[in-house]
Motif scaffolding. Structure first.
Motif, mmCIF file in Angstrom:
data_model
loop_
_atom_site.group_PDB
_atom_site.id
_atom_site.type_symbol
_atom_site.label_atom_id
_atom_site.label_comp_id
_atom_site.label_asym_id
_atom_site.label_seq_id
_atom_site.Cartn_x
_atom_site.Cartn_y
_atom_site.Cartn_z
ATOM 1 N N PRO A 5 32.611 37.729 70.941
ATOM 2 C CA PRO A 5 33.910 38.419 71.206
ATOM 3 C C PRO A 5 34.103 38.463 72.746
ATOM 4 C CG PRO A 5 31.857 39.659 70.810
ATOM 5 C CD PRO A 5 31.504 38.468 70.477
ATOM 6 N N GLY A 6 35.376 39.207 73.034
ATOM 7 C CA GLY A 6 35.607 39.226 74.407
ATOM 8 C C GLY A 6 36.894 38.743 75.118
ATOM 9 N N PRO A 7 37.476 39.437 76.186
ATOM 10 C CA PRO A 7 38.727 39.228 76.562
ATOM 11 C C PRO A 7 39.029 37.521 76.828
ATOM 12 C CG PRO A 7 37.443 40.357 78.234
ATOM 13 C CD PRO A 7 36.863 40.316 76.972
ATOM 14 N N ARG A 8 37.921 36.776 77.165
ATOM 15 C CA ARG A 8 38.232 35.612 77.515
ATOM 16 C C ARG A 8 38.554 34.883 76.116
ATOM 17 N NH1 ARG A 8 34.002 30.877 80.158
ATOM 18 N NH2 ARG A 8 35.250 29.174 79.619
ATOM 19 N N ASN A 9 37.914 34.987 75.223
ATOM 20 C CA ASN A 9 38.237 34.281 73.997
ATOM 21 C C ASN A 9 39.472 34.619 73.658
ATOM 22 O OD1 ASN A 9 36.160 32.559 73.147
ATOM 23 N ND2 ASN A 9 34.739 33.770 72.652
ATOM 24 N N ARG A 10 39.792 35.887 73.747
ATOM 25 C CA ARG A 10 41.261 36.501 73.025
ATOM 26 C C ARG A 10 42.332 35.752 74.152
ATOM 27 N NH1 ARG A 10 42.809 41.074 70.325
ATOM 28 N NH2 ARG A 10 40.886 40.811 69.326
ATOM 29 N N ARG A 11 42.158 35.549 75.256
ATOM 30 C CA ARG A 11 43.210 35.014 75.854
ATOM 31 C C ARG A 11 43.200 33.622 75.627
ATOM 32 N NH1 ARG A 11 40.568 38.270 80.286
ATOM 33 N NH2 ARG A 11 39.578 36.247 80.785
ATOM 34 N N TRP A 12 42.093 32.757 75.405
ATOM 35 C CA TRP A 12 42.314 31.587 75.185
ATOM 36 C C TRP A 12 43.096 31.200 73.562
ATOM 37 C CZ3 TRP A 12 41.105 28.359 71.212
ATOM 38 C CH2 TRP A 12 41.057 26.890 71.339
ATOM 39 N N VAL A 13 42.570 32.193 72.677
ATOM 40 C CA VAL A 13 43.402 32.028 71.520
ATOM 41 C C VAL A 13 44.656 32.358 71.342
ATOM 42 C CG1 VAL A 13 43.503 33.211 69.124
ATOM 43 C CG2 VAL A 13 41.087 32.661 70.231
ATOM 44 N N HIS A 14 45.296 33.444 72.141
ATOM 45 C CA HIS A 14 46.641 33.569 72.526
ATOM 46 C C HIS A 14 47.340 32.270 73.071
ATOM 47 C CE1 HIS A 14 46.126 38.238 72.542
ATOM 48 N NE2 HIS A 14 45.655 37.862 71.354
ATOM 49 N N ALA A 15 46.721 31.924 74.151
ATOM 50 C CA ALA A 15 47.265 30.739 74.607
ATOM 51 C C ALA A 15 47.407 29.544 73.505
ATOM 52 C CB ALA A 15 46.516 30.290 76.105
ATOM 53 N N ALA A 16 46.424 29.348 72.941
ATOM 54 C CA ALA A 16 46.315 28.010 71.791
ATOM 55 C C ALA A 16 47.210 28.494 70.821
ATOM 56 C CB ALA A 16 44.972 28.286 71.134
ATOM 57 N N ILE A 17 47.556 29.692 70.487
ATOM 58 C CA ILE A 17 48.473 29.976 69.279
ATOM 59 C C ILE A 17 49.982 29.583 69.735
ATOM 60 C CG2 ILE A 17 49.670 31.835 68.115
ATOM 61 C CD1 ILE A 17 46.963 32.754 67.417
ATOM 62 N N ALA A 18 50.120 29.926 71.245
ATOM 63 C CA ALA A 18 51.364 29.738 71.837
ATOM 64 C C ALA A 18 51.707 28.293 72.059
ATOM 65 C CB ALA A 18 51.253 30.673 73.158
ATOM 66 N N ARG A 19 50.499 27.439 72.236
ATOM 67 C CA ARG A 19 50.964 26.189 72.156
ATOM 68 C C ARG A 19 51.107 25.323 70.951
ATOM 69 N NH1 ARG A 19 46.575 26.374 76.307
ATOM 70 N NH2 ARG A 19 44.987 25.827 74.627
ATOM 71 N N VAL A 20 50.431 25.944 69.942
ATOM 72 C CA VAL A 20 51.027 25.405 68.705
ATOM 73 C C VAL A 20 52.447 25.792 68.196
ATOM 74 C CG1 VAL A 20 50.389 25.328 66.162
ATOM 75 C CG2 VAL A 20 48.509 25.364 67.792
ATOM 76 N N GLU A 21 52.540 27.113 68.533
ATOM 77 C CA GLU A 21 54.045 27.494 68.202
ATOM 78 C C GLU A 21 55.011 26.669 68.983
ATOM 79 O OE1 GLU A 21 54.488 31.072 65.768
ATOM 80 O OE2 GLU A 21 53.623 29.029 65.279
ATOM 81 N N ALA A 22 54.741 26.529 70.307
ATOM 82 C CA ALA A 22 55.794 25.905 70.866
ATOM 83 C C ALA A 22 56.051 24.220 70.707
ATOM 84 C CB ALA A 22 55.418 25.871 72.545
ATOM 85 N N ASP A 23 55.051 23.674 70.142
ATOM 86 C CA ASP A 23 55.179 22.313 69.439
ATOM 87 C C ASP A 23 56.143 22.447 68.237
ATOM 88 O OD1 ASP A 23 53.987 19.659 68.962
ATOM 89 O OD2 ASP A 23 53.908 20.357 67.019
ATOM 90 N N THR A 24 56.115 23.522 67.397
ATOM 91 C CA THR A 24 56.847 23.653 66.373
ATOM 92 C C THR A 24 58.281 23.776 66.646
ATOM 93 O OG1 THR A 24 54.913 24.701 65.176
ATOM 94 C CG2 THR A 24 57.169 25.452 64.120
ATOM 95 N N ASN A 25 58.536 24.809 67.761
ATOM 96 C CA ASN A 25 59.644 25.151 68.125
ATOM 97 C C ASN A 25 60.492 23.854 68.808
ATOM 98 O OD1 ASN A 25 61.658 27.259 68.689
ATOM 99 N ND2 ASN A 25 61.293 26.832 70.989
ATOM 100 N N ARG A 26 59.450 22.876 69.336
ATOM 101 C CA ARG A 26 60.247 21.547 69.666
ATOM 102 C C ARG A 26 60.773 20.573 68.701
ATOM 103 N NH1 ARG A 26 55.974 22.127 73.362
ATOM 104 N NH2 ARG A 26 54.521 20.469 72.189
ATOM 105 N N SER A 27 60.111 20.763 67.378
ATOM 106 C CA SER A 27 60.335 19.757 66.333
ATOM 107 C C SER A 27 61.355 20.316 65.621
ATOM 108 C CB SER A 27 59.103 19.786 65.531
ATOM 109 O OG SER A 27 58.144 19.294 66.280
ATOM 110 N N ALA A 28 62.353 19.333 65.231
ATOM 111 C CA ALA A 28 63.330 19.657 64.307
ATOM 112 C C ALA A 28 62.937 19.594 62.917
ATOM 113 C CB ALA A 28 64.506 18.725 64.362
#
Length: 361
Positions: A5-28
């Motif tokens: 646990p800890g803020p570092r993992n939480r920050r990494w997970v937040h960034a990872a989810i954002a990258r996956v969602e950005a990929d979805t947003n780029r795809s028609a």
């Protein structure tokens, strides 16, 4: 893996989810293609939802995205986690794509019979392939590798039905109905899919009930698969053999397969799947994989049944992936001969169905 646990993992997970969602947003969204086989006067329309246009080239792109988000939000995937999956190829290709996006190691445990082209696509995405001679051991070997590396076993066969939001959120069922809205039969009479994990049929079957559609769900299943045997006998422990149609059919009933949401199942001979795959190429110019052939065989049979009953309606099925990754196998006459697969008798059935809108008894 137990995530620290800890803020570092939480920050990494937040960034990872954002990258996956950005990929979805780029795809028609994927296209819904009408397949013109007979005159409109027959009153039955057939559509293919072309899942080969995803960034990783198959329907499994949707599943991989959902599994990564599921693992990230459950705390199973954190920075540095090795991702391990049991797969016949296409899911592993898609998961390797997302693992590389997040900077994570990826290992695919696959049957040794997996096509060379699929192995190359996984390795091109930075993944590693662990091939096994006995396809029934992929689950145990994937679990063992995940434990040995301190990684996370994605286990698509268990988590597919729960990782996708079946109520909507742009799942494949919602997409189909949105795209059908302006067609002459906007609510399909049938939706036809195969089952590998069972996740797609579970998502569509649940959505049909949730939205209160009268659409029926048909699952097509290749020779020897446990799904058809289980559904027809009511035995959840039914077993079969490894499928020769990559991506669908399983030697056991997977946890993600929900028989209660399936209205009908059709068993499809392996050579018939090949014949339908070839038929699609000849009649539309589209080169698809063998599981698409399985889908098309079932969809054409249902279409002929509707015509015979004097009913009108629409049928939607899936173009699961493109044919390029099968050039050395299902599209190779020498490979088919060596495998003992003769599609010619089934090609005659398909020609007869297209010409007369009747299915032989």
């Amino acid at each position: 893996m137990d995530a620290a646990p800890g803020p570092r993992n939480r920050r990494w997970v937040h960034a990872a989810i954002a990258r996956v969602e950005a990929d979805t947003n780029r795809s028609a969204d994927t296209h819904l293609l009408p397949l013109a086989l007979w005159p409109a006067q027959r009153g039955v329309d057939l559509y293919l939802k072309d899942e080969s246009t995803h960034p990783t080239g198959s329907l499994k792109h949707r599943l991989a995205r959902s599994l990564f988000l599921y693992g990230l939000c459950n705390g199973w995937i954190v920075e540095g986690t090795t991702i391990v999956e049991a797969s016949s190829g296409s899911t592993a290709i898609s998961e390797a794509y997302f693992a590389r996006m997040l900077g994570l190691p990826f290992v695919a445990v696959m049957p040794a019979t997996t096509s060379i082209a699929k192995i190359a696509l996984i390795e091109r995405a930075g993944g590693r392939c662990h091939l096994v001679d006995d396809a029934t051991t992929v689950y145990a070997q994937a679990q063992r590798l995940a434990e040995a590396t301190g990684g996370h076993y994605m286990d698509q066969f268990t988590h597919a039905e729960r990782a996708t939001d079946w109520r909507g959120n742009n799942n494949i069922a919602e997409s189909i109905f949105d795209q059908m809205a302006l067609e002459r039969h906007p609510v399909p009479t049938w939706i036809v899919v195969g089952a590998g994990t069972g996740g797609t049929s579970a998502t569509i079957g649940r959505y049909l009930r949730y939205r209160r559609y009268d659409t029926s769900l048909c699952v097509v299943d290749p020779d020897g698969s446990a799904f058809y045997r289980s559904w027809t006998t009511g035995d959840p422990q039914a077993t079969g053999r490894s499928s020769r149609i990559e991506g669908i059919g399983r030697p056991r009933v997977e946890p993600s397969f929900l028989p209660e949401v399936v209205d009908r199942m059709i068993g499809v001979p392996d050579a018939a799947s090949i014949a339908a795959m070839q038929f699609l190429r000849a009649n539309s110019g589209r080169r698809a994989g063998p599981s698409t052939g399985t889908n098309l065989w079932g969809a054409l049979r249902l279409a002929c049944e509707l015509v015979a009953e004097g009913r009108e309606g629409s049928i939607v099925t899936l173009l699961c992936d493109g044919g390029d990754r099968y050039a050395d196998s299902y599209y190779s006459p020498a490979w088919l001969t060596a495998a003992g697969l003769d599609p010619d008798p089934y090609a005659d059935v398909l020609r007869h169905a297209a010409e007369t809108a009747t299915w032989p008894t």
